[in-house]
Design a protein around this motif. Sequence first.
Motif, short mmCIF file in Angstrom:
data_model
loop_
_atom_site.label_atom_id
_atom_site.label_comp_id
_atom_site.label_asym_id
_atom_site.label_seq_id
_atom_site.Cartn_x
_atom_site.Cartn_y
_atom_site.Cartn_z
N GLY A 328 0.78 -1.61 -0.13
CA GLY A 328 0.00 -0.06 -0.14
C GLY A 328 1.21 1.03 0.18
O GLY A 328 2.17 1.11 -0.29
N ASP A 329 0.21 2.36 0.03
CA ASP A 329 0.89 3.75 0.34
C ASP A 329 1.78 4.43 1.46
O ASP A 329 2.40 4.62 1.62
CB ASP A 329 0.31 4.63 -0.55
N GLY A 330 0.95 2.91 2.74
CA GLY A 330 1.76 4.12 3.96
C GLY A 330 1.12 4.49 4.72
O GLY A 330 1.50 5.30 6.30
N LYS A 331 0.35 5.25 3.98
CA LYS A 331 -0.53 5.54 5.13
C LYS A 331 -1.48 5.83 6.52
O LYS A 331 -1.73 4.59 6.48
CB LYS A 331 -1.52 6.11 3.80
N VAL A 332 -0.46 6.25 7.19
CA VAL A 332 -1.35 5.67 8.81
C VAL A 332 -2.80 5.70 8.71
O VAL A 332 -3.53 6.68 8.80
CB VAL A 332 -0.67 6.73 9.93
N ILE A 333 -3.19 4.44 9.72
CA ILE A 333 -4.78 4.52 9.53
C ILE A 333 -5.22 4.77 11.45
O ILE A 333 -3.84 4.99 12.39
CB ILE A 333 -5.19 2.97 9.74
N ASP A 334 -6.07 4.65 11.44
CA ASP A 334 -6.81 5.28 13.25
C ASP A 334 -6.63 3.95 13.81
O ASP A 334 -7.01 2.55 12.83
CB ASP A 334 -7.75 5.63 12.91
N LEU A 335 -5.67 3.89 15.21
CA LEU A 335 -5.80 2.69 15.87
C LEU A 335 -5.95 3.17 16.52
O LEU A 335 -4.97 3.90 17.69
CB LEU A 335 -4.65 2.06 15.26
N GLU A 336 -6.31 2.06 17.87
CA GLU A 336 -6.37 2.49 19.40
C GLU A 336 -5.84 1.26 20.03
O GLU A 336 -5.19 0.13 19.60
CB GLU A 336 -8.23 1.84 19.46
#
Length: 406
Positions: A328-336
């Motif tokens: 993927g593009d490495g874009k950071v996802i939201d993560l609890e």
Amino acid sequence: MQSSDEGEDPLPKDEEELKTKKDRYKVLKLLGRGGYGAVYSVLRLSDSEKFAIKCENASAVRKSLYMDCNVLKGAAQIRSRHFCTVIDQAAVKDRFNFIVMKLIGKNLWDLRMDTPECRFSLGTALKAAAQCLISIEQLHRFGYLHRDIKPGNFAAGRVESNEHHTIFMLDFGLCREFVKREEGKIRTQRKSAPFRGTTRYAPLNSMLELDTGRKDDIESWLYMVVEWTSGGLPWRKLKASDRDKVLRFKKELRSKEEIIEDMYYNCPRKEFHRILKYTDSLDFYSQPDYQFVYFCIQHAATANKIKDTDPIDWDPDVPYIGPIEVPGDGKVIDLEVEMRMSAEGSNNKTKKEKDSMKRQKKKEEKEDAKNRTKKREAKKSEKEKKEKTKKESSGANASKKSAKKT
């Protein structure tokens, strides 16, 4: 369970039964041990399925299992096939905390050493490189740096689960979150950072005690890939304690032709060196183009007529059935993220643990300050030497002029 007697090893014993809210597990054998604690194979008593447990001493200052849980939660969120799933977790009061995970097979260091020439065939090397790159991009997508990319931290799955062509990323004890989630931005680069990682594979920035970013995980990945492709790195004979000598090799790799030649022996030099030059062009805040790096790997495979179905070295008699993916593009996802383990028994930090963590933090801050002082003193000493040399040179010139006049 009862606490271990004072002086005894608090970690699990063979045949010991561990109980969680969900199930019971019998400890079979020790698989590996390190500063983080230990990993064991266990048997789930409800259905006789085998799993692995990662244990951490309850008195450990650095609670690395929190990091494992958060990373593996991110992997589950995007349904990654390159990370083990946390099946269960619990704590044995006053002894250790543990998580139950999928049991996997040999790591890539051992698999390489099992080959006749202690190096992978080019087809296997590139397939393994692609899978490991995918896992790094996914880890970065969760918002974490690994900071200890090496062959021992990747392993193939088990034949029994038909995952022996799939590679899993392991050991998140040195991971660092590089984003401030509440602010939705990258952390500010620190002026200096203590060395983290393994000398052989550590990126240049880590060797120089500079703060590392996403590009540095890829640099370490490249050293690892070169090693299992060629059979060794130019600095292979040096020990972990020879960090200055290894650093010199890595610096010279950027300019000296003989080191470059040695580095890429038996490798697709053009593509591998192109990746190194690309990582060198990035900075701490850069979001790497993982697809470009993947393209270089695929170009090397095409140029050498390697097919997607070609067998891999640890299963040479059947066509490759491992995952073929594009990063993927490495874009950071939201993560609890978890700040504590939700485990059986009380596993909240006690006052003693909190005080211990504060002391550890102060110790690290003191170490950082000491490193900065050393660098300032070194610069000052270098400046004084230059000024002294300049004065001596000026004095010598004045003497010569005086002698000429005489």
